[in-house]
Design an enzyme around this catalytic site. Sequence first.
Site, PDB file in Angstrom:
ATOM      1  CB  THR A  70      -1.903  -3.597   1.467  1.00 19.31           C
ATOM      2  OG1 THR A  70      -0.495  -3.751   1.611  1.00 19.31           O
ATOM      3  CG2 THR A  70      -2.598  -4.882   1.894  1.00 19.31           C
ATOM      4  CG  HIS A  71      -0.056  -3.335  -4.642  1.00 20.76           C
ATOM      5  ND1 HIS A  71      -0.694  -2.142  -4.447  1.00 20.76           N
ATOM      6  CD2 HIS A  71       0.949  -3.087  -5.526  1.00 20.76           C
ATOM      7  CE1 HIS A  71      -0.119  -1.219  -5.193  1.00 20.76           C
ATOM      8  NE2 HIS A  71       0.882  -1.754  -5.856  1.00 20.76           N
TER       9      HIS A  71
END
Length: 368
Positions: free
Chosen positions: A200-201
């Site tokens: 996740t980013h």
Amino acid sequence: MITIVVGTRPQFIKLAVLVKTFKDEDLKFQIIHTGQHYDYEMDRVFFEELNLPEPIMHLGVGSGSHGEQTGLMLERLEKAYFEIKPKVVIVPGDTNSALAGALAAVKLGIHVFHVEAGLRSRLPFMAEEINRVLVDHMSSLLFAPTETAYQNLLHEGIDKNRAYLTGDVMIDNIIQYKNKIDKTELPVEVESNNYIYTTTHRAENVDYPEKLKEIVEALRLIPEKYGLKVVLPLHPRTKKRLSEYNLLEKLTEHQDVYLIKPLSYFESLKLAKDAAIVLTDSGGLQKEAFVLGTPVVTMRRTTEWIETVKCGWNIITNCNKEKILNGIRKFLDNKPEPVNAVTLYGDGKASQRITNITKKFLEQIGVE
Ligand code: UD1
């Protein structure tokens, strides 16, 4: 001579087979690196692993707000263009580096070619959506990875003579590097099919404490509920936010959640291939997992790779803990029917098509 502007991890990856084909076909090119990504794991590792040619210029732009980062890139790219006088600039993807590379060019009358054109999330305030719409409408040639992307371009009034359905260069990569991926060691000690590979980013997720908290809670519940380990390579943005929101410890203290540094390209693909499920908000990884035969749960409101959802390999859950866990349950109970990924994302010849079309265009405008 073509000038390619890149600066971020996904762009370096998109370059791999493309520049190899350019070399094979004697198409001269040079690379400018904006410096948007600069940590070893976000930058150099890909040049080394994928044997990418060294950039002729490194603009050292680094991190900043959107305005700062894009503004600095525009200023430095314009200077670079004045110096090297390119006739054609290629930008892959949808990051700020792509936007700046294209905008600085068109304002100087330089042709822009966009690799990975036409993708749309329909989310109006998403940074990457703004970038890709603008880049598409500035480009002289647009290379669409999918039929949906190609149709999006035509619906937006892009002339048929500018838009081409080429297939996806990231599929070229997977086909070309299949043996290397297979031979790569897993970067962490887990058994095949006994873990979830998660990333996740996205700013729209990790920049909001309540959303990041939902993700963290879901990750903590996966081992308990499903007996699977969780492997999470940490993007620098995510690491920073987890610390700021006091969430990092919740993950580091959990014995079945493995937090590791960002992975190389082959490590990431190997981890995706052997995972029970991929859980991500990345664009590229969704499609890579699907092509490698691993079901995907996507922590976003929508996806540009809609084909993966239509054929039952991708469940969209946003950042809702219950939905994420239910999505995983669904895939653990029933693995989706095999589909021919190649027909959806190309046949491994996207780079060749892009090269052929580019050569023809250069001939027409009289550029060597
Ligand atoms: C960018 C792209 C996104 C892409 C992602 C892949 C934009 C708008 N977004 O997001 O589309 O999916 O790259 O990684 O261009 N940082 C480091 N070291 C680095 C790079 C970044 O520490 O090498 C940190 C910085 O603190 C920075 C933050 O990460 O503030 C965000 O970096 P940025 O380049 O703004 O965007 P990404 O989140 O990486």
